[in-house]
Scaffold this motif. Structure first.
Motif, PDB file in Angstrom:
ATOM      1  N   GLY A  94       0.809  -1.221   0.000  1.00 22.27           N
ATOM      2  CA  GLY A  94       0.000   0.000   0.000  1.00 22.27           C
ATOM      3  C   GLY A  94       0.835   1.260   0.000  1.00 22.27           C
ATOM      4  O   GLY A  94       0.539   2.221  -0.726  1.00 22.27           O
ATOM      5  N   ALA A  95       1.905   1.271   0.798  1.00 15.33           N
ATOM      6  CA  ALA A  95       2.757   2.460   0.908  1.00 15.33           C
ATOM      7  C   ALA A  95       3.501   2.752  -0.396  1.00 15.33           C
ATOM      8  O   ALA A  95       3.677   3.907  -0.779  1.00 15.33           O
ATOM      9  CB  ALA A  95       3.744   2.284   2.057  1.00 15.33           C
ATOM     10  N   ASN A  96       3.937   1.681  -1.085  1.00 18.49           N
ATOM     11  CA  ASN A  96       4.761   1.861  -2.292  1.00 18.49           C
ATOM     12  C   ASN A  96       3.967   1.915  -3.594  1.00 18.49           C
ATOM     13  O   ASN A  96       4.388   2.556  -4.556  1.00 18.49           O
ATOM     14  CB  ASN A  96       5.793   0.728  -2.394  1.00 18.49           C
TER      15      ASN A  96
ATOM     16  N   GLY B 237       0.179   2.052  -3.682  1.00 20.09           N
ATOM     17  CA  GLY B 237      -1.207   2.489  -3.539  1.00 20.09           C
ATOM     18  C   GLY B 237      -2.178   1.330  -3.683  1.00 20.09           C
ATOM     19  O   GLY B 237      -1.966   0.253  -3.135  1.00 20.09           O
ATOM     20  N   TYR B 238      -3.255   1.549  -4.461  1.00 17.42           N
ATOM     21  CA  TYR B 238      -4.280   0.516  -4.649  1.00 17.42           C
ATOM     22  C   TYR B 238      -3.952  -0.426  -5.809  1.00 17.42           C
ATOM     23  O   TYR B 238      -4.714  -1.370  -6.071  1.00 17.42           O
ATOM     24  CB  TYR B 238      -5.637   1.168  -4.942  1.00 17.42           C
TER      25      TYR B 238
ATOM     26  N   PRO C  37     -11.421   6.098   2.263  1.00 15.67           N
ATOM     27  CA  PRO C  37     -10.727   6.079   0.968  1.00 15.67           C
ATOM     28  C   PRO C  37     -11.690   6.222  -0.209  1.00 15.67           C
ATOM     29  O   PRO C  37     -12.913   6.152  -0.046  1.00 15.67           O
ATOM     30  CB  PRO C  37     -10.072   4.689   0.963  1.00 15.67           C
TER      31      PRO C  37
ATOM     32  N   SER D 257     -11.381   4.030  -6.809  1.00 16.71           N
ATOM     33  CA  SER D 257      -9.963   3.653  -6.945  1.00 16.71           C
ATOM     34  C   SER D 257      -9.712   2.257  -6.383  1.00 16.71           C
ATOM     35  O   SER D 257      -8.907   1.488  -6.923  1.00 16.71           O
ATOM     36  CB  SER D 257      -9.074   4.667  -6.231  1.00 16.71           C
TER      37      SER D 257
ATOM     38  N   SER E 249       7.320  -3.921  -9.001  1.00 14.73           N
ATOM     39  CA  SER E 249       6.283  -4.446  -8.103  1.00 14.73           C
ATOM     40  C   SER E 249       6.145  -5.963  -8.150  1.00 14.73           C
ATOM     41  O   SER E 249       5.388  -6.539  -7.360  1.00 14.73           O
ATOM     42  CB  SER E 249       4.926  -3.820  -8.452  1.00 14.73           C
TER      43      SER E 249
ATOM     44  N   ILE F  24      -3.677  -2.842   3.181  1.00 11.32           N
ATOM     45  CA  ILE F  24      -3.112  -2.193   1.990  1.00 11.32           C
ATOM     46  C   ILE F  24      -3.710  -0.793   1.824  1.00 11.32           C
ATOM     47  O   ILE F  24      -2.981   0.185   1.588  1.00 11.32           O
ATOM     48  CB  ILE F  24      -3.389  -3.038   0.719  1.00 11.32           C
ATOM     49  N   ILE F  25      -5.035  -0.704   1.948  1.00 13.02           N
ATOM     50  CA  ILE F  25      -5.726   0.590   1.787  1.00 13.02           C
ATOM     51  C   ILE F  25      -5.253   1.579   2.839  1.00 13.02           C
ATOM     52  O   ILE F  25      -4.973   2.752   2.534  1.00 13.02           O
ATOM     53  CB  ILE F  25      -7.257   0.381   1.864  1.00 13.02           C
TER      54      ILE F  25
ATOM     55  N   THR G  75      -1.855   3.160   2.155  1.00 14.88           N
ATOM     56  CA  THR G  75      -1.739   4.171   1.088  1.00 14.88           C
ATOM     57  C   THR G  75      -1.759   5.587   1.658  1.00 14.88           C
ATOM     58  O   THR G  75      -1.348   6.536   1.000  1.00 14.88           O
ATOM     59  CB  THR G  75      -2.886   4.034   0.063  1.00 14.88           C
TER      60      THR G  75
END
Length: 410
Positions: A32-34, A36-37, A175, A179, A193, A249-250, A253
């Motif tokens: 999530g940090a690297n 996003g979604y 969120p 997306s 990734s 994950i969400i 972000t």
């Protein structure tokens, strides 16, 4: 009403608890940090693969009333292949879980440390961390009671707590739904990734869960007429586990800090945006994820060892207790004393990398045998899904072995 809810819940939530450990929380945080979604679709794929494999394993346990390792020992007739299979399984699951147990305990500790300072005690030249010992003690106590119903209720409660913690965090964040749906159903592979995608699949489709599920199902149900309950339990629990992973994950972000490296950064990184409120929920989720995995990993190792070696696989059996106690003690020592068994972990990763496609292949073979499952053997539709997942497991194993052995194939 609560009594009826627990009565109808089976081992499914325990399997979800097993795959949503600290490793999953860390990988989902990094995803999530690297990215996003963008990698949510990989989690959807993982959920489908897990539902199919765990469903086959659960059905095998219900109909045969045997654990997966017992069936492997009984069904493989060639001595050399049998010895190789049993050695690989014991290496990957028992030795592997002993190495990974330190990470499970550390994950639970991270949740507590987000809120409270971890007390340290000096014993001669060694520093013992209080929370690490506490989690180990809780795991030993629950397993030593030797009552499946008690264990089930405690772990299900922890799973519910963990699920609520991460899901509520997402509601706090608010969120963008469009997306999220785009990330779930439109696959994309951002630059650099690929390894994260494979890690998301690898941390969800776990070899030891296939052994654990078959063994736990026969503890809960003995009648083939209960197959609908088994399938429902598996589906709901795995999907819920996948939703929890996607919530992590969400949440990740929204992290504002740079250099995110582990699960605790998820709680710390969200604090500037949402204050301490979200931090408390995340801390509870991390603690629950750590402690549930710290219990299910030794439990799986005990079922596997007993099945492979012909011992009675029962919670009150002495050999069974010896195995899980060894796993927990090693985990407490490694995590509390700061020992990093890198060689053992690498060995376990290699063994697990080899094990997943072999067990998936063996599982497909067994669930197609009429002599074992009779009318409950796989149908064509189930086999199509199973072979697709077997292909994914082979790719996953190649990536795992490539990472550990530095082959630079990918």
């Amino acid at each position: 009403m609560l009594k009826n809810i627990f009565k109808n819940i089976g081992p499914g939530p325990l399997i979800a608890a097993a795959f949503i450990g600290p490793g999953t929380v860390t990988v989902c945080t990094l995803a999530g940090a690297n990215f996003g979604y963008a990698l949510l679709w990989a989690m959807v794929l993982s959920i489908i693969a897990t539902v199919v494999l765990q469903g086959m394993s659960a059905r095998l346990g219900l109909i045969s009333q045997k654990g997966l390792s017992e069936i492997i020992r009984d069904e493989i007739k060639t001595p050399f292949i049998k010895i190789f299979a049993i050695t690989l399984i014991l290496s990957a699951i028992v030795i592997g879980n002993a190495a990974y147990e330190a990470g499970n305990i550390t994950g639970g500790v991270l949740g507590l440390e987000t809120l409270i300072t971890n007390p340290t005690f000096q014993l001669g030249n060694f520093s013992i961390k209080g929370f690490n010992v506490l989690i180990g003690f809780l795991a030993i106590t629950l397993l030593y009671i030797g009552n499946y119903k008690v264990l089930e209720k405690v772990l299900v409660s922890m799973v519910i707590l963990m699920s609520l913690a991460f899901i509520i965090t997402v509601f706090i964040i608010k969120p963008d739904i469009y997306s999220i749906l785009k990330g779930m159903f439109i696959p994309s592979i951002p630059s650099q990734s690929l390894l994260t995608i494979m890690a998301l699949i690898g941390t969800t489709v776990v070899p030891y869960n296939l052994f654990l599920h078959a063994s736990l199902v026969k503890e809960k149900w003995q009648n083939p007429n209960d197959l609908k309950l088994v399938n429902k339990d598996t589906f709901i629990a795995v999907v819920l586990g996948g939703i929890v992973s996607m919530c992590i994950i969400i949440s990740a972000t929204f992290i504002t800090t740079e250099n995110v490296t582990n699960a605790s950064d998820l709680a710390i990184g969200l604090e500037p945006l949402f204050g301490s409120f979200a931090k408390y929920f995340l801390a509870i989720g991390l603690f629950a994820a750590g402690i549930t995995s710290a219990i299910t990993a030794p439990l799986a190792a005990a079922y596997v060892a007993c099945g492979c070696l012909g011992w009675k696989a029962h919670l009150k059996n002495k050999q069974f207790k010896m195995v899980w106690m060894f796993i927990i003690i090693m985990g407490v020592l490694f995590s509390s004393l700061g020992i990093k068994p890198i060689t053992v972990i690498q060995f376990a990763q290699i063994a697990n990398g080899m094990l997943l496609p072999l067990i998936a292949g063996f599982l497909i073979w067994v669930v197609n045998k009429k002599t074992i499952l009779g009318e409950f053997k796989n149908n064509l539709f189930q086999n199509i899904f199973a072979f697709i997942i077997l292909g994914i497991s082979i790719l996953l194993s190649l990536v795992t072995l490539n990472n550990v052995l530095k082959l630079n194939i990918f």
